[in-house]
Structures are given as structure tokens and as C-alpha cells.
Design an enzyme around this catalytic site. Sequence first.
Site, PDB file in Angstrom:
ATOM      1  N   LYS A  11       0.825  -1.213   0.000  1.00  0.00           N
ATOM      2  CA  LYS A  11       0.000   0.000   0.000  1.00  0.00           C
ATOM      3  C   LYS A  11       0.864   1.270   0.000  1.00  0.00           C
ATOM      4  CE  LYS A  11      -3.906  -2.338   2.204  1.00  0.00           C
ATOM      5  NZ  LYS A  11      -4.946  -2.279   3.272  1.00  0.00           N
ATOM      6  N   TYR A  51     -12.421  -1.626  -3.852  1.00  0.00           N
ATOM      7  CA  TYR A  51     -12.928  -1.812  -2.486  1.00  0.00           C
ATOM      8  C   TYR A  51     -14.455  -1.658  -2.420  1.00  0.00           C
ATOM      9  CZ  TYR A  51      -8.307  -2.075  -0.318  1.00  0.00           C
ATOM     10  OH  TYR A  51      -7.053  -2.488   0.080  1.00  0.00           O
ATOM     11  N   THR A  93      -5.330  -7.188  10.645  1.00  0.00           N
ATOM     12  CA  THR A  93      -5.625  -5.926   9.960  1.00  0.00           C
ATOM     13  C   THR A  93      -5.043  -4.734  10.718  1.00  0.00           C
ATOM     14  OG1 THR A  93      -7.701  -6.927   9.236  1.00  0.00           O
ATOM     15  CG2 THR A  93      -7.507  -4.542   8.984  1.00  0.00           C
ATOM     16  N   ASN A 114      -2.055   0.207   6.707  1.00  0.00           N
ATOM     17  CA  ASN A 114      -1.530  -1.056   7.237  1.00  0.00           C
ATOM     18  C   ASN A 114      -0.646  -1.809   6.250  1.00  0.00           C
ATOM     19  OD1 ASN A 114      -3.584  -1.896   5.604  1.00  0.00           O
ATOM     20  ND2 ASN A 114      -4.629  -3.144   7.127  1.00  0.00           N
ATOM     21  N   HIS A 117      -2.029  -5.535   1.484  1.00  0.00           N
ATOM     22  CA  HIS A 117      -3.313  -6.219   1.305  1.00  0.00           C
ATOM     23  C   HIS A 117      -3.052  -7.681   1.008  1.00  0.00           C
ATOM     24  CE1 HIS A 117      -7.314  -7.155  -0.353  1.00  0.00           C
ATOM     25  NE2 HIS A 117      -6.663  -7.781  -1.317  1.00  0.00           N
ATOM     26  N   GLU A 128      -9.487 -10.318  -7.763  1.00  0.00           N
ATOM     27  CA  GLU A 128      -8.544  -9.206  -7.560  1.00  0.00           C
ATOM     28  C   GLU A 128      -7.361  -9.299  -8.528  1.00  0.00           C
ATOM     29  OE1 GLU A 128      -9.819  -8.821  -2.862  1.00  0.00           O
ATOM     30  OE2 GLU A 128      -7.795  -9.500  -3.347  1.00  0.00           O
TER      31      GLU A 128
HETATM   32  P1  GDP Z   1      -8.045  -6.878   5.638  1.00  0.00           P
HETATM   33  O1  GDP Z   1      -8.717  -7.996   4.882  1.00  0.00           O
HETATM   34  O2  GDP Z   1      -7.174  -7.377   6.768  1.00  0.00           O
HETATM   35  O3  GDP Z   1      -7.289  -5.924   4.734  1.00  0.00           O
HETATM   36  O4  GDP Z   1      -9.184  -6.024   6.359  1.00  0.00           O
HETATM   37  P2  GDP Z   1     -10.668  -5.540   5.900  1.00  0.00           P
HETATM   38  O5  GDP Z   1     -11.112  -6.306   4.680  1.00  0.00           O
HETATM   39  O6  GDP Z   1     -11.519  -5.600   7.114  1.00  0.00           O
HETATM   40  O7  GDP Z   1     -10.472  -4.004   5.529  1.00  0.00           O
HETATM   41  C1  GDP Z   1      -9.889  -3.615   4.308  1.00  0.00           C
HETATM   42  C2  GDP Z   1      -8.936  -2.464   4.564  1.00  0.00           C
HETATM   43  O8  GDP Z   1      -9.683  -1.338   4.987  1.00  0.00           O
HETATM   44  C3  GDP Z   1      -7.915  -2.696   5.670  1.00  0.00           C
HETATM   45  O9  GDP Z   1      -6.777  -3.406   5.240  1.00  0.00           O
HETATM   46  C4  GDP Z   1      -7.578  -1.269   6.093  1.00  0.00           C
HETATM   47  O10 GDP Z   1      -6.615  -0.667   5.185  1.00  0.00           O
HETATM   48  C5  GDP Z   1      -8.908  -0.557   5.886  1.00  0.00           C
HETATM   49  N1  GDP Z   1      -9.644  -0.431   7.151  1.00  0.00           N
HETATM   50  C6  GDP Z   1     -10.260  -1.422   7.864  1.00  0.00           C
HETATM   51  N2  GDP Z   1     -10.844  -0.916   8.975  1.00  0.00           N
HETATM   52  C7  GDP Z   1     -10.580   0.423   8.959  1.00  0.00           C
HETATM   53  C8  GDP Z   1     -10.926   1.511   9.838  1.00  0.00           C
HETATM   54  O11 GDP Z   1     -11.595   1.345  10.856  1.00  0.00           O
HETATM   55  N3  GDP Z   1     -10.467   2.755   9.465  1.00  0.00           N
HETATM   56  C9  GDP Z   1      -9.746   2.961   8.320  1.00  0.00           C
HETATM   57  N4  GDP Z   1      -9.330   4.209   8.027  1.00  0.00           N
HETATM   58  N5  GDP Z   1      -9.409   1.969   7.475  1.00  0.00           N
HETATM   59  C10 GDP Z   1      -9.825   0.717   7.790  1.00  0.00           C
END
Ligand code: GDP
Length: 139
Positions: A11, A51, A93, A114, A117, A128
Site C-alpha cells: 500500500k 474496495y 488488519t 496497514n 493487502h 482481484e
Molecule cells: P483486511 O482484509 O485485513 O485488509 O481487512 P478488511 O477487509 O476488514 O479491511 C480492508 C482495509 O480497509 C484494511 O486493510 C484497512 O486498510 C482498511 N480499514 C479497515 N478498517 C478500517 C478503519 O476502521 N479505518 C480505516 N481508516 N481503514 C480501515
Amino acid sequence: MAGTLTFTMIKPDAVSKNYTGAILQQICEAGFRIVAMKQLHLSAAKAGEFYAVHKERPFYGELVEFMSSGHIVAAILEKENAVESFRKLIGATNPANAEEGTIRKRFAESLGKNAIHGSDSDENAAIEGNFFFSGLERF
Ligand code: GDP
């Protein structure tokens, strides 16, 4: 049977801090083979499309803005049980909850920023990977 392919993006936070090389080294040392890879800059429209499953989530706008804020490195990776194995390598995450030694623990700065991905299912890995790469770009 679990698939052998997953999809990843390094990222913008990690690319801008010049962590690309160190992250790719950890991925390769963990036994993943790079099937396809490129560096690019997503438009907000493309990041929003990628997304789209998170459209209703409160952080969607912030996520799209962040993912289109700088360069990313996208890749398709191959290894036995790729999706689960890669999720383990990147960690939780939220880097605060990620295990020691995982990519997010080492390189991520926050829940939003973070570092990396990783696809969450074989089906999404295929969707994807197809979003970014044509058949001619895979080896
Ligand atoms: P992943 O599968 O571990 O990437 O997690 P998710 O699918 O739940 O979320 C997708 C991405 O959205 C995450 O990798 C973070 O970059 C972002 N994200 C998730 N939760 C939050 C949040 O509460 N705040 C913000 N700003 N970004 C978030």
C-alpha cells in the site's frame, strides 16, 4: 482443496517509506513465487471499484483516498494454500494486534495505513488478480 494463488498490494504508506524491497524479500523468503507484479498509481475511481465491497463501511472514503494517494505495488503470488498462508504472513488488519514478525507488525503504522493487502478467499484472489493483470502479464 485450497488454491495456490493469492493477490497482494503493497500500500502507499509502505511504498512511500521505501519498504517495497524489504517486504518483497520477506514474501519470497516465505516461499511465495511472484507470478505477476507491477507498480502503479490507482485513481480514486479505480480504488473505489476495488474496495466496492466496503462501500457501506464508515471508513470507505478514507480507504479510497488513502489507496489513491500514492504508488502501490500489485502482485499475484503462488504457494500451496496461498490465501491462508499469506494472511498469516501479513498478520492482523490492525498492526497493534498483529503477531511479532508479521509484515504488518514490522511495516504498518495504523489500522488504515496497514502496509499490505492480502486476499481473503480463493474466489477474491482470482477476482482481484484479474482486476490488475491480463493473461499476458502472468508467468
Ligand atoms: P483486511 O482484509 O485485513 O485488509 O481487512 P478488511 O477487509 O476488514 O479491511 C480492508 C482495509 O480497509 C484494511 O486493510 C484497512 O486498510 C482498511 N480499514 C479497515 N478498517 C478500517 C478503519 O476502521 N479505518 C480505516 N481508516 N481503514 C480501515
